[in-house]
Design a protein around this motif. Structure first.
Motif, short mmCIF file in Angstrom:
data_model
loop_
_atom_site.label_atom_id
_atom_site.label_comp_id
_atom_site.label_asym_id
_atom_site.label_seq_id
_atom_site.Cartn_x
_atom_site.Cartn_y
_atom_site.Cartn_z
N TRP A 134 25.60 38.67 82.22
CA TRP A 134 24.64 37.56 82.20
C TRP A 134 23.21 38.04 82.44
O TRP A 134 22.30 37.22 82.52
CB TRP A 134 25.00 36.52 83.27
CG TRP A 134 26.10 35.57 82.89
CD1 TRP A 134 27.31 35.43 83.52
CD2 TRP A 134 26.10 34.59 81.84
NE1 TRP A 134 28.05 34.44 82.91
CE2 TRP A 134 27.33 33.90 81.89
CE3 TRP A 134 25.18 34.22 80.85
CZ2 TRP A 134 27.67 32.89 81.00
CZ3 TRP A 134 25.52 33.22 79.97
CH2 TRP A 134 26.75 32.57 80.05
N SER A 135 23.03 39.34 82.58
CA SER A 135 21.67 39.81 82.85
C SER A 135 20.91 39.93 81.53
O SER A 135 21.20 39.24 80.57
CB SER A 135 21.70 41.12 83.61
OG SER A 135 22.08 42.15 82.74
N ASN A 136 19.99 40.83 81.49
CA ASN A 136 19.05 40.83 80.38
C ASN A 136 19.50 41.60 79.14
O ASN A 136 18.71 41.87 78.27
CB ASN A 136 17.71 41.40 80.86
CG ASN A 136 16.58 40.97 79.96
OD1 ASN A 136 16.63 39.89 79.37
ND2 ASN A 136 15.57 41.81 79.84
N LEU B 176 16.54 35.11 82.25
CA LEU B 176 17.36 34.17 81.48
C LEU B 176 17.82 34.82 80.19
O LEU B 176 17.00 35.37 79.44
CB LEU B 176 16.54 32.92 81.16
CG LEU B 176 16.38 31.95 82.33
CD1 LEU B 176 15.23 31.01 82.05
CD2 LEU B 176 17.66 31.20 82.60
N PRO B 177 19.13 34.78 79.92
CA PRO B 177 19.59 35.39 78.67
C PRO B 177 19.09 34.58 77.48
O PRO B 177 18.77 33.40 77.61
CB PRO B 177 21.12 35.32 78.77
CG PRO B 177 21.41 34.30 79.80
CD PRO B 177 20.22 34.21 80.70
N ASN C 67 24.14 26.43 84.19
CA ASN C 67 23.68 26.29 82.81
C ASN C 67 24.41 27.27 81.90
O ASN C 67 23.90 27.62 80.86
CB ASN C 67 22.17 26.57 82.77
CG ASN C 67 21.55 26.14 81.46
OD1 ASN C 67 22.10 25.28 80.77
ND2 ASN C 67 20.43 26.74 81.10
N ARG C 68 25.59 27.71 82.32
CA ARG C 68 26.26 28.78 81.58
C ARG C 68 27.58 28.37 80.95
O ARG C 68 28.08 29.06 80.08
CB ARG C 68 26.48 29.97 82.51
CG ARG C 68 25.18 30.65 82.89
CD ARG C 68 25.41 31.75 83.90
NE ARG C 68 24.22 32.60 83.99
CZ ARG C 68 24.08 33.58 84.88
NH1 ARG C 68 25.05 33.82 85.75
NH2 ARG C 68 22.98 34.31 84.89
N GLY C 69 28.17 27.31 81.44
CA GLY C 69 29.38 26.80 80.80
C GLY C 69 30.67 27.48 81.20
O GLY C 69 31.73 27.13 80.68
N ASP C 70 30.62 28.47 82.09
CA ASP C 70 31.87 29.12 82.48
C ASP C 70 32.72 28.20 83.35
O ASP C 70 32.28 27.12 83.76
CB ASP C 70 31.57 30.45 83.18
CG ASP C 70 31.26 31.55 82.17
OD1 ASP C 70 31.58 31.37 80.99
OD2 ASP C 70 30.71 32.59 82.57
N LYS C 71 33.95 28.63 83.62
CA LYS C 71 34.89 27.82 84.40
C LYS C 71 35.43 28.66 85.55
O LYS C 71 36.64 28.79 85.75
CB LYS C 71 36.06 27.34 83.52
CG LYS C 71 35.67 26.75 82.17
CD LYS C 71 35.14 25.35 82.27
CE LYS C 71 34.76 24.80 80.90
NZ LYS C 71 33.73 25.57 80.18
N VAL C 72 34.50 29.23 86.32
CA VAL C 72 34.86 30.17 87.40
C VAL C 72 35.85 29.53 88.38
O VAL C 72 36.75 30.19 88.90
CB VAL C 72 33.59 30.64 88.13
CG1 VAL C 72 33.94 31.52 89.32
CG2 VAL C 72 32.67 31.40 87.16
N ALA C 73 35.71 28.21 88.59
CA ALA C 73 36.56 27.53 89.57
C ALA C 73 38.04 27.52 89.17
O ALA C 73 38.90 27.29 90.01
CB ALA C 73 36.07 26.10 89.78
N LEU C 74 38.33 27.75 87.90
CA LEU C 74 39.73 27.73 87.46
C LEU C 74 40.37 29.11 87.50
O LEU C 74 41.58 29.25 87.34
CB LEU C 74 39.82 27.17 86.03
CG LEU C 74 39.17 25.79 85.79
CD1 LEU C 74 39.40 25.34 84.36
CD2 LEU C 74 39.72 24.75 86.78
#
Lengths: 409, 409
Positions: A69-71, B8-9, B35-42
């Motif tokens: 997710w970095s640059n 920011l990518p 703002n990245r849409g990942d689902k880390v909690a799952l």
């Protein structure tokens, strides 16, 4: 394996005539398909390397869109794939990855469209005129379809680069070895007498040592490669671009994000593994001396191609109805193999001497499905034959049918 | 895990102001990204199921573009994935797959574009006017970007469906539960007083029982689903469409062929495995009675969402600066869970009471990166917060910052 006649799938145009036109008295029970792009002939190599290349994916892996997710420019590309691609190009010596940016795509197909997007959204271009996309005919049949798919206002197919004579900006695709005829032409051909802005995409998906001598390390601004054409793993849908300009690489990345939110991590991981195993086997040969040539991928696949080419040329010479229009004179010194060798193209570019439509002739007389020359911006008296898309038995069956064509007629 | 500030990518627009504007006296060392849409909690669920879901891929597997060269509509889709998708929908009861055609894509993102292509290339439409693509605001921020990406002559973004008033053909996207506000609106909203040709895409990627009660089996003409939103495996890029009309399914397949020559077989195989394990665990519970609820995916993920929602609502109620604009009154009977329950949307739709730009306020005051309301066709006083894109520690950190905002000010 000779499959029964399947109805033509929607992705493959047929050659414009219904199969009911095929002579029912033909002695052949099944069609041979030379129009699918698979690499069945390479499968036996990967069966031998099956365990070395095995990849295990656990339930919790690859849950993020990103790898980084970095640059980093292409933030969804895995570091393992970046390393493997650089190592493979360094081993083969076919492309320079220094001072460039790598972008991964769902095959070179998606990257080609990403490149059109990136090169046509330049602020210096007129905002309302789609840029012309051209390639010297005969050119890969996918370029026009992909460029015109959604009637983009940014780019449009502009036809044969050899005939391009507009006072407008253009993108020229340079493809070597060329699909369909295997020609090695490394320089653009547009006669830009108006001095328009011209940009280049180098499609080098076949620039690997099984197909052609590696004569130089390519250093073009934007180069496309793919796993499908290199190792034959079409189902993985992995391609990569080597891009000099970081802004172009960023725009290509943006296209892939908007188009598919990245590229399968499972495929990226497996592609990296396959490339590593391939490189390891050469390293073992060079440094430990224990690896047999038969265990080296490019040697194996080149031998398959060479044998098929020799047989095909012999049959065509005897047959008399066809000419192979590939450029066989392109013998050159291969820096990778350290010897002079011929080009063994992935495709035969066959011409019917009788001025007939070659693909129709092949389908009607031999039940062989090839792609017609008009799909490549050329004449229908040509047809493209795939050299490694079938297993040995099926290729032999093709040669038999070709040898016996006189008897049928 | 709270990461250090990354630039920011390129795929994520920031909210229009440089990070140097952020108050350097803030006590927070790092940004929280919503703002990245990942689902880390799952991820923790799939770590428990890591071995059951493991997939091994050998070196020779998946070498073909195709899964089935015969007449199947989506000839690159694996039979295992088709079976697993049908089984999953049958288990959950959220969509009818009978008498329909399945098309696999590189995420619902690619399938959305395939659907635009298929629906806009109808012969009944004027060939030179791009069809208007509309959705009721607030709508998913990706629709306008994806519809307008290459300035297609077939389709173009047409804005808020609630305001659509043109005497022209249109495609309306119906999205439930709606991204960003979780609203359940199953019917289209265009007031088609001219009686124009209107076509529908039902984006149901969040219609799963962790997010919302399953009140009916959806039977729309063209429905989109994805692995990312269902199980959280974003990196695999697997989406599927359930399509009634075979010609539309064929055109969508053609788009995916021209766009990327199919979809990663590795990802398809793994997606099928994950769905099978998910379904097996419910079958064990129902038929053998031995599976604990904690081992069931939808129960686990719903509990995570419910807990986070309860905490967020409590903090927001105390805070006083914000209002949550999600529709919490949408309690309904869930046919899958056999009880009445609330919607626990994947997103919080936050409004700044002070009429400030909400995303800028969150970033400046809390170092929290959220997506601004104007990206969703709405007002910048709104911002979208992701409920499961972060781990527990990071979500708690967000709640802490929100609780302490008064002290900082």
């Amino acid at each position: 394996m000779v499959a029964n006649l399947p109805p033509l799938p929607t992705n493959k145009n047929n050659n414009g005539f219904p199969s009911s036109h095929i002579d029912s008295s033909l002695p052949y029970s099944s069609f041979i398909h030379f129009n699918r792009g698979d690499k069945v002939a390479l499968e036996s190599y990967w069966r031998k390397m099956s365990e070395e290349c095995a990849v295990v994916t656990k339930g919790w892996e690859f849950m993020s869109y990103a790898s980084d997710w970095s640059n980093s420019v292409c933030w969804f590309m895995t570091p393992e794939l970046i390393d493997a691609i650089k190592r493979l190009h360094a081993l083969v010596g076919n492309a320079d990855t220094d001072d460039s940016h790598l972008v991964v795509g769902n095959g070179a197909t998606q990257l080609f469209q990403a490149a059109l997007f990136a090169l046509s959204s330049s602020p210096s271009l007129s905002p309302h005129t789609p840029i012309n996309v051209v390639a010297a005919a005969p050119h890969y049949s996918g370029y026009p379809d992909e460029a015109d798919m959604v009637c983009s206002g940014l780019y449009k197919w502009g036809g044969d680069a050899l005939k391009y004579d507009k006072n407008e900006a253009y993108i020229e695709i340079v493809n070597y070895p060329n699909n369909p005829d295997g020609n090695i032409r490394t320089t653009p051909v547009v006669d830009n007498r108006y001095g328009c802005e011209g940009k280049l995409i180098h499609d080098l998906v076949f620039y690997w040592p099984h197909y052609t001598p590696i004569t130089h390390k390519a250093k073009h601004d934007l180069m496309l490669f793919s796993l499908s054409k290199c190792t034959g793993h079409n189902g993985s849908r992995i391609g990569w671009a080597i891009v000099k300009d970081i802004d172009i690489a960023r725009k290509m990345t943006r296209f892939i994000v908007l188009n598919s939110k990245g590229v399968s991590k499972e495929s990226q991981t497996r592609a990296a593994k396959i490339m590593e195993v391939l490189c390891d086997s050469y390293q073992s040969l060079r440094f430990d001396g224990y690896n047999k040539e038969s265990e080296l991928f490019f040697e194996y696949s080149r031998r398959v191609l060479k044998e098929r080419w020799e047989k095909l040329r012999e049959v065509i010479n005897k047959n008399g109805d066809f000419i192979l229009h590939n450029k066989f004179s392109q013998r050159a010194y291969c820096n990778f193999r350290n010897e002079s060798s011929e080009t063994y193209s992935a495709f035969g570019w066959l011409m019917c001497k009788k001025d007939e439509d070659c693909a129709i002739y092949l389908e009607k007389k031999l039940k062989v499905v090839a792609r017609s020359g008009n799909r490549f911006g050329s004449d229908p008296k040509f047809a493209r034959i795939e050299m490694i898309s079938t297993g040995d038995d099926e290729f032999e069956e093709f040669l038999d049918r070709l040898s016996n064509i006189k008897e049928i007629n």
